[in-house]
Design a protein around this motif. Structure first.
Motif, PDB file in Angstrom:
ATOM      1  N   ILE A   1     -19.789 -11.331   3.339  1.00 38.84           N
ATOM      2  CA  ILE A   1     -19.772 -12.732   2.923  1.00 38.84           C
ATOM      3  C   ILE A   1     -20.469 -13.610   3.960  1.00 38.84           C
ATOM      4  CG2 ILE A   1     -18.338 -14.648   2.151  1.00 38.84           C
ATOM      5  CD1 ILE A   1     -18.344 -11.980   0.400  1.00 38.84           C
ATOM      6  N   LEU A   2     -20.156 -13.404   5.245  1.00 42.25           N
ATOM      7  CA  LEU A   2     -20.794 -14.211   6.284  1.00 42.25           C
ATOM      8  C   LEU A   2     -22.283 -13.899   6.403  1.00 42.25           C
ATOM      9  CD1 LEU A   2     -18.200 -14.477   9.208  1.00 42.25           C
ATOM     10  CD2 LEU A   2     -18.810 -16.173   7.498  1.00 42.25           C
ATOM     11  N   ALA A   3     -22.657 -12.605   6.269  1.00 39.83           N
ATOM     12  CA  ALA A   3     -24.077 -12.239   6.367  1.00 39.83           C
ATOM     13  C   ALA A   3     -24.879 -12.889   5.242  1.00 39.83           C
ATOM     14  CB  ALA A   3     -24.239 -10.721   6.322  1.00 39.83           C
ATOM     15  N   ILE A   4     -24.357 -12.864   4.027  1.00 42.48           N
ATOM     16  CA  ILE A   4     -25.053 -13.476   2.888  1.00 42.48           C
ATOM     17  C   ILE A   4     -25.106 -14.996   3.054  1.00 42.48           C
ATOM     18  CG2 ILE A   4     -24.856 -13.929   0.394  1.00 42.48           C
ATOM     19  CD1 ILE A   4     -23.994 -10.972   0.164  1.00 42.48           C
TER      20      ILE A   4
ATOM     21  N   ASP B   1     -39.018  -1.601   2.120  1.00 38.16           N
ATOM     22  CA  ASP B   1     -39.296  -3.027   2.330  1.00 38.16           C
ATOM     23  C   ASP B   1     -38.701  -3.538   3.641  1.00 38.16           C
ATOM     24  OD1 ASP B   1     -40.551  -3.388  -0.233  1.00 38.16           O
ATOM     25  OD2 ASP B   1     -38.574  -3.308  -1.134  1.00 38.16           O
ATOM     26  N   VAL B   2     -38.548  -2.629   4.620  1.00 34.64           N
ATOM     27  CA  VAL B   2     -37.881  -2.992   5.873  1.00 34.64           C
ATOM     28  C   VAL B   2     -38.530  -4.194   6.556  1.00 34.64           C
ATOM     29  CG1 VAL B   2     -39.247  -1.298   7.150  1.00 34.64           C
ATOM     30  CG2 VAL B   2     -37.150  -2.147   8.132  1.00 34.64           C
ATOM     31  N   ALA B   3     -39.840  -4.291   6.477  1.00 39.43           N
ATOM     32  CA  ALA B   3     -40.533  -5.386   7.160  1.00 39.43           C
ATOM     33  C   ALA B   3     -40.118  -6.737   6.595  1.00 39.43           C
ATOM     34  CB  ALA B   3     -42.039  -5.214   7.046  1.00 39.43           C
ATOM     35  N   ILE B   4     -39.622  -6.739   5.350  1.00 38.13           N
ATOM     36  CA  ILE B   4     -39.163  -8.003   4.766  1.00 38.13           C
ATOM     37  C   ILE B   4     -37.662  -7.948   4.451  1.00 38.13           C
ATOM     38  CG2 ILE B   4     -41.353  -8.853   3.886  1.00 38.13           C
ATOM     39  CD1 ILE B   4     -40.686  -7.568   1.198  1.00 38.13           C
ATOM     40  N   SER B   5     -36.917  -7.122   5.193  1.00 36.74           N
ATOM     41  CA  SER B   5     -35.455  -7.148   5.104  1.00 36.74           C
ATOM     42  C   SER B   5     -34.998  -8.557   5.461  1.00 36.74           C
ATOM     43  CB  SER B   5     -34.850  -6.153   6.095  1.00 36.74           C
ATOM     44  OG  SER B   5     -33.539  -6.531   6.452  1.00 36.74           O
ATOM     45  N   PRO B   6     -34.035  -9.131   4.724  1.00 39.76           N
ATOM     46  CA  PRO B   6     -33.582 -10.479   5.070  1.00 39.76           C
ATOM     47  C   PRO B   6     -33.082 -10.575   6.518  1.00 39.76           C
ATOM     48  CG  PRO B   6     -32.138  -9.447   3.428  1.00 39.76           C
ATOM     49  CD  PRO B   6     -33.352  -8.599   3.543  1.00 39.76           C
ATOM     50  N   PHE B   7     -32.548  -9.481   7.045  1.00 34.89           N
ATOM     51  CA  PHE B   7     -32.122  -9.472   8.450  1.00 34.89           C
ATOM     52  C   PHE B   7     -33.343  -9.657   9.353  1.00 34.89           C
ATOM     53  CE2 PHE B   7     -28.215  -8.289   6.728  1.00 34.89           C
ATOM     54  CZ  PHE B   7     -27.250  -8.113   7.698  1.00 34.89           C
ATOM     55  N   THR B   8     -34.418  -8.926   9.052  1.00 31.45           N
ATOM     56  CA  THR B   8     -35.653  -9.041   9.827  1.00 31.45           C
ATOM     57  C   THR B   8     -36.199 -10.462   9.762  1.00 31.45           C
ATOM     58  OG1 THR B   8     -36.172  -6.743   9.269  1.00 31.45           O
ATOM     59  CG2 THR B   8     -37.979  -8.068  10.138  1.00 31.45           C
ATOM     60  N   LEU B   9     -36.187 -11.036   8.553  1.00 33.76           N
ATOM     61  CA  LEU B   9     -36.723 -12.389   8.356  1.00 33.76           C
ATOM     62  C   LEU B   9     -35.938 -13.432   9.152  1.00 33.76           C
ATOM     63  CD1 LEU B   9     -37.314 -12.191   4.493  1.00 33.76           C
ATOM     64  CD2 LEU B   9     -39.067 -12.096   6.274  1.00 33.76           C
ATOM     65  N   VAL B  10     -34.618 -13.294   9.165  1.00 34.15           N
ATOM     66  CA  VAL B  10     -33.790 -14.247   9.922  1.00 34.15           C
ATOM     67  C   VAL B  10     -34.046 -14.100  11.422  1.00 34.15           C
ATOM     68  CG1 VAL B  10     -31.411 -14.863  10.555  1.00 34.15           C
ATOM     69  CG2 VAL B  10     -31.998 -14.470   8.150  1.00 34.15           C
ATOM     70  N   PHE B  11     -34.129 -12.859  11.900  1.00 32.05           N
ATOM     71  CA  PHE B  11     -34.429 -12.634  13.323  1.00 32.05           C
ATOM     72  C   PHE B  11     -35.787 -13.237  13.696  1.00 32.05           C
ATOM     73  CE2 PHE B  11     -31.435  -8.780  13.408  1.00 32.05           C
ATOM     74  CZ  PHE B  11     -30.478  -9.455  14.162  1.00 32.05           C
ATOM     75  N   ARG B  12     -36.777 -13.057  12.811  1.00 25.73           N
ATOM     76  CA  ARG B  12     -38.115 -13.624  13.072  1.00 25.73           C
ATOM     77  C   ARG B  12     -38.070 -15.152  13.066  1.00 25.73           C
ATOM     78  NH1 ARG B  12     -42.180  -9.916   9.440  1.00 25.73           N
ATOM     79  NH2 ARG B  12     -42.452  -8.217  10.922  1.00 25.73           N
ATOM     80  N   ARG B  13     -37.314 -15.696  12.131  1.00 33.24           N
ATOM     81  CA  ARG B  13     -37.180 -17.160  12.037  1.00 33.24           C
ATOM     82  C   ARG B  13     -36.581 -17.719  13.333  1.00 33.24           C
ATOM     83  NH1 ARG B  13     -36.232 -21.738  12.130  1.00 33.24           N
ATOM     84  NH2 ARG B  13     -35.651 -23.228  10.513  1.00 33.24           N
TER      85      ARG B  13
END
Length: 499
Positions: A257-260, A281-293
């Motif tokens: 719930i917190l991750a989403i 699609d690891v390069a665009i995993s939402p976790f990856t995107l948040v870390f990049r952001r």
């Protein structure tokens, strides 16, 4: 004569699994079973489909259902802690034909899932070494998983403990980084909760979209039922199983719930990058995107390593679950006796070899006959929900039989709360999710797609009715259901009220 009886007893004792799993192993296996690519990758597509609000509603709803399901399983698993529990409970509390169908269905599912996971491991490795043929990585992954399962149950438990810990640590780091990004401490601009009201957010697509995300959430949570399988090899199931179940509920709420919430707050639901749903699609995993952001450049490599750990962990758990289910089927008389043999370390090697062969052949079919592979994967697609349905039904009948036979809840080492709401809710939601897989194909007459999506349902029905017709089994009356508990050494004991 005495010598032959002694030999028989020794042989019987040797065909037993060992109780080598500690409480920390069982807790982490239960937790690790539901944290994988479903959270690290597919959660993005859930937000994209139903918006941040819809995704949260679906995951909270499915999380509650899974909790009730686990408490149902916990009540039965502490009363009768045996390997391959679902098949045995369905057979003892409902109908032997249901136990036969559930057991073979679950074994088949996990054996195929191992093949899917080793194929996924090759996709993940391509991120770093695109020039190496994928089958080499899949072969290495299969050998590693086989070796871990062949050593001892302690080796399996310890491996799962550390791999699950990697996933848990990753989620904690992600939540911390995400929170700092939302507040503007990292990544510059503070997003706050603006993405929750962006365009059509928080709810996008209405109820049909939420139902479709229920399906995604259901697949994400599959694996939590492994706690029932581990009960048969836990050193102290009466203590470790309830503890694992209670921890899983809070961790599901905390992690999923917190991750989403963090992903939905940092990334708008309209982002095309959220559409990726497979490990490739690891390069665009939402976790990856948040870390990049947040400004962490090495995010993709780190998340790739975590996803690889998740995939190996899933294959490892799948190998363990399917091996123990085949062993249990043999013990119950639903599979050849050969499969109940174990080594001196308690590992059912014939069942392990058979599962490995099926996984290897399934993987080979992905290269040699993609069409066959597609059908095999489709045939295992709904198995997790069918197993959950079986658990809920078994518990509903177990509790009713337990009370009808004059027993009190205080006799149970652990009893599920909110009965009968829990199992009934699980039954209703399992049916809704199974039906809601692809209703559009029914309405548009795409019958081949319908067959691909729902093929696991007729397969289970064939197993059930085939066994029922052959063996003339019947629904066990409640007053004849055997609710006797089991000692930790596997022997039956009487209830206090029966003494």
């Amino acid at each position: 004569m005495e010598q032959s009886m002694s030999n028989a007893t020794t042989s019987e004792a040797s065909d037993q699994v060992k109780r080598g799993l500690k409480t920390r192993h069982v807790s982490m296996i239960a937790l690790g079973g539901c944290i994988g690519t479903g959270l690290f990758v597919a959660s993005g597509s859930a937000i994209s489909s139903a918006g941040p609000g819809g995704a949260l509603v679906a995951y909270i709803g499915m999380g509650l259902m899974v909790y009730f399901l686990m408490t149902s399983l916990g009540e039965m698993a502490t009363n009768m802690p045996i390997s391959g529990s679902f098949a045995a409970y369905s057979a003892k509390y409902v109908d032997p034909a249901l136990g036969f169908a559930m057991g073979w269905n679950y074994w088949f599912n996990w054996a195929i899932t191992v093949a899917v996971d080793i194929s996924t491991a090759a996709l993940v490795m391509k991120f770093w070494l695109p020039g190496v043929p994928g089958w080499i990585w899949s072969l290495i992954a299969l050998v590693v998983v086989f070796t871990i399962n062949a050593l001892s149950v302690q080796a399996f438990g310890e491996t799962e403990f550390w791999m699950s810990l990697i996933k848990v640590v990753t989620i904690f780091v992600f939540l911390a980084v995400g929170l700092m990004t939302i507040l503007g401490i990292m990544g510059g601009h503070a997003t706050g909760l603006e993405n929750f009201t962006y365009k059509k957010a928080p709810f996008v697509g209405g109820f049909p979209a939420i139902l479709s995300v229920f399906v995604v959430a259901g697949f994400s949570f599959q694996g939590t039922e492994l706690v029932g399988i581990t009960a048969g090899e836990s050193k102290d199931p009466q203590h470790s199983v309830p503890k694992a179940i209670n921890q899983v509920f809070w961790r599901i709420i905390l992690f999923y719930i917190l991750a989403i919430f963090v992903i939905a707050a940092v990334l708008p639901y309209t982002s095309p990058d959220l559409l990726g749903s497979s490990a490739s699609d690891v390069a665009i995993s939402p976790f990856t995107l948040v870390f990049r952001r947040a400004g962490l450049a090495a995010a993709a490599s780190v998340m790739n390593a975590v996803i690889l750990t998740s995939v190996i962990s899933a294959a490892n758990s799948g190998m363990y679950a399917s091996t123990r289910m085949l062993y249990s089927l043999s013990k119950e008389g639903y599979a050849p006796k050969f499969f109940e043999r174990t080594g001196h370390n308690g590992i059912p090697y014939p069942a392990l070899f058979a599962t490995t062969i099926v996984a290897a052949l399934t993987f080979v079919s992905s290269i040699a006959g993609p069409k066959i592979y597609m059908w095999l994967v489709a045939a295992s697609g709904l198995t997790g929900f069918i197993a959950w349905f079986g658990i809920a039904l078994s518990h509903f009948r177990f509790r009713r039989a337990f009370i009808k036979q004059g027993h009190k809840l205080s006799e149970l080492a652990y009893h599920a709360k909110w009965f009968p709401i829990g199992p009934i809710l699980a039954l209703v939601l399992c049916i809704a999710v199974i039906v809601g897989q692809d209703p559009q194909s029914f309405f548009t007459g795409q019958w081949e797609q319908v067959l691909v999506t729902y093929i696991s349902v007729p397969l289970v029905l064939v197993l059930y009715f085939g066994y029922k017709i052959k063996k003339h089994t019947k629904l066990i009356p409640l007053d004849e259901v055997d609710v006797s508990p089991v000692h930790k050494d596997g022997t039956l004991k009487e209830h206090a009220s029966n003494d």
